[in-house]
Design a protein around this motif. Sequence first.
Motif, PDB file in Angstrom:
ATOM      1  N   ARG A   1       1.774   6.509  -6.987  1.00  0.00           N
ATOM      2  CA  ARG A   1       0.680   7.389  -7.441  1.00  0.00           C
ATOM      3  C   ARG A   1       1.084   8.856  -7.329  1.00  0.00           C
ATOM      4  NH1 ARG A   1      -2.842   3.884  -4.447  1.00  0.00           N
ATOM      5  NH2 ARG A   1      -3.708   2.409  -5.916  1.00  0.00           N
ATOM      6  N   GLU A   2       1.803   9.188  -6.262  1.00  0.00           N
ATOM      7  CA  GLU A   2       2.261  10.568  -6.089  1.00  0.00           C
ATOM      8  C   GLU A   2       3.271  10.955  -7.164  1.00  0.00           C
ATOM      9  OE1 GLU A   2       3.869  10.757  -2.150  1.00  0.00           O
ATOM     10  OE2 GLU A   2       1.906  10.994  -1.210  1.00  0.00           O
TER      11      GLU A   2
ATOM     12  N   ASP B   1       3.551   9.120   5.556  1.00  0.00           N
ATOM     13  CA  ASP B   1       2.190   9.566   5.256  1.00  0.00           C
ATOM     14  C   ASP B   1       2.189  11.089   5.096  1.00  0.00           C
ATOM     15  OD1 ASP B   1      -0.513  10.715   6.378  1.00  0.00           O
ATOM     16  OD2 ASP B   1      -0.948   8.643   5.795  1.00  0.00           O
ATOM     17  N   PRO B   2       1.511  11.599   4.074  1.00  0.00           N
ATOM     18  CA  PRO B   2       1.533  13.054   3.811  1.00  0.00           C
ATOM     19  C   PRO B   2       1.177  13.925   5.015  1.00  0.00           C
ATOM     20  CG  PRO B   2       0.515  11.921   1.972  1.00  0.00           C
ATOM     21  CD  PRO B   2       0.751  10.884   3.046  1.00  0.00           C
TER      22      PRO B   2
ATOM     23  N   ASN C   1      11.593  13.961 -10.225  1.00  0.00           N
ATOM     24  CA  ASN C   1      10.552  14.932  -9.909  1.00  0.00           C
ATOM     25  C   ASN C   1      10.197  14.963  -8.422  1.00  0.00           C
ATOM     26  OD1 ASN C   1       9.303  12.420 -10.014  1.00  0.00           O
ATOM     27  ND2 ASN C   1       7.409  13.202 -10.910  1.00  0.00           N
ATOM     28  N   ASN C   2      10.951  14.257  -7.597  1.00  0.00           N
ATOM     29  CA  ASN C   2      10.715  14.245  -6.154  1.00  0.00           C
ATOM     30  C   ASN C   2      11.709  15.180  -5.474  1.00  0.00           C
ATOM     31  OD1 ASN C   2      10.072  13.687  -3.521  1.00  0.00           O
ATOM     32  ND2 ASN C   2      10.171  11.462  -3.741  1.00  0.00           N
ATOM     33  N   GLN C   3      11.553  16.458  -5.728  1.00  0.00           N
ATOM     34  CA  GLN C   3      12.493  17.466  -5.252  1.00  0.00           C
ATOM     35  C   GLN C   3      12.655  17.496  -3.728  1.00  0.00           C
ATOM     36  OE1 GLN C   3      14.430  18.874  -7.577  1.00  0.00           O
ATOM     37  NE2 GLN C   3      15.651  19.621  -5.885  1.00  0.00           N
TER      38      GLN C   3
ATOM     39  N   ASN D   1       0.826  -1.208   0.000  1.00  0.00           N
ATOM     40  CA  ASN D   1       0.000   0.000   0.000  1.00  0.00           C
ATOM     41  C   ASN D   1       0.860   1.258   0.000  1.00  0.00           C
ATOM     42  OD1 ASN D   1      -2.527   1.477   0.197  1.00  0.00           O
ATOM     43  ND2 ASN D   1      -1.959   1.840   2.330  1.00  0.00           N
ATOM     44  N   PHE D   2       1.894   1.291   0.841  1.00  0.00           N
ATOM     45  CA  PHE D   2       2.784   2.459   0.882  1.00  0.00           C
ATOM     46  C   PHE D   2       3.518   2.633  -0.450  1.00  0.00           C
ATOM     47  CE2 PHE D   2       3.502   2.672   5.811  1.00  0.00           C
ATOM     48  CZ  PHE D   2       2.185   3.076   5.972  1.00  0.00           C
TER      49      PHE D   2
END
Length: 172
Positions: free
Chosen positions: A34-35, A113-114, A148-150, A27-28
């Motif tokens: 997805r992000e 988690d966000p 793209n994960n700055q 799941n993680f």
Amino acid sequence: MTTYLFPHLTQYQLSIGEEIDIATLVNFLQITYREISPQQQDYRHLQATVDRYFSSDTPLWFVTAPAIETSVPQSIMLPTRERAQKIACLWIGTAIDQVTGIRHPNIFLIYVDPSYRRQGIAKALMEYAQTWAKAQGYHQIGLQVFTNNQPAIELYQQLGYQPRAISMMREL
């Protein structure tokens, strides 16, 4: 085994993941992908990746936050372990340095988690990974990060990680 993550994060606990936690790991991974790549629709390959690589040689840790208090009577409350919410994880495998041929730990996943980000959890997990790797006798640790994960790139650079290679792809 459960331990506190770091002195400044005493409200969170770090525990070793077990086979029963594979669904949470998948799941993680799915949330992470997805992000990073929201246009992707099918993430079934991530389950296959975990099935292939999860083992006693690829340690997994989860960070849990205390359960939110509810109005449920104490007499029917679940045990603490079941009430704690998993909010982050660290999964480490191995890779081979293509320059030196040396096998080293490679961080497969750092997930937070966000709603818990920007509190130092990812940094604490990175420091934990480095301490763990040194204790295992390793002299280097690696990871991959999407371009793209700055925020992640900035964190890794602050911790002394340097780019070694660039993975390139072309759609056909």
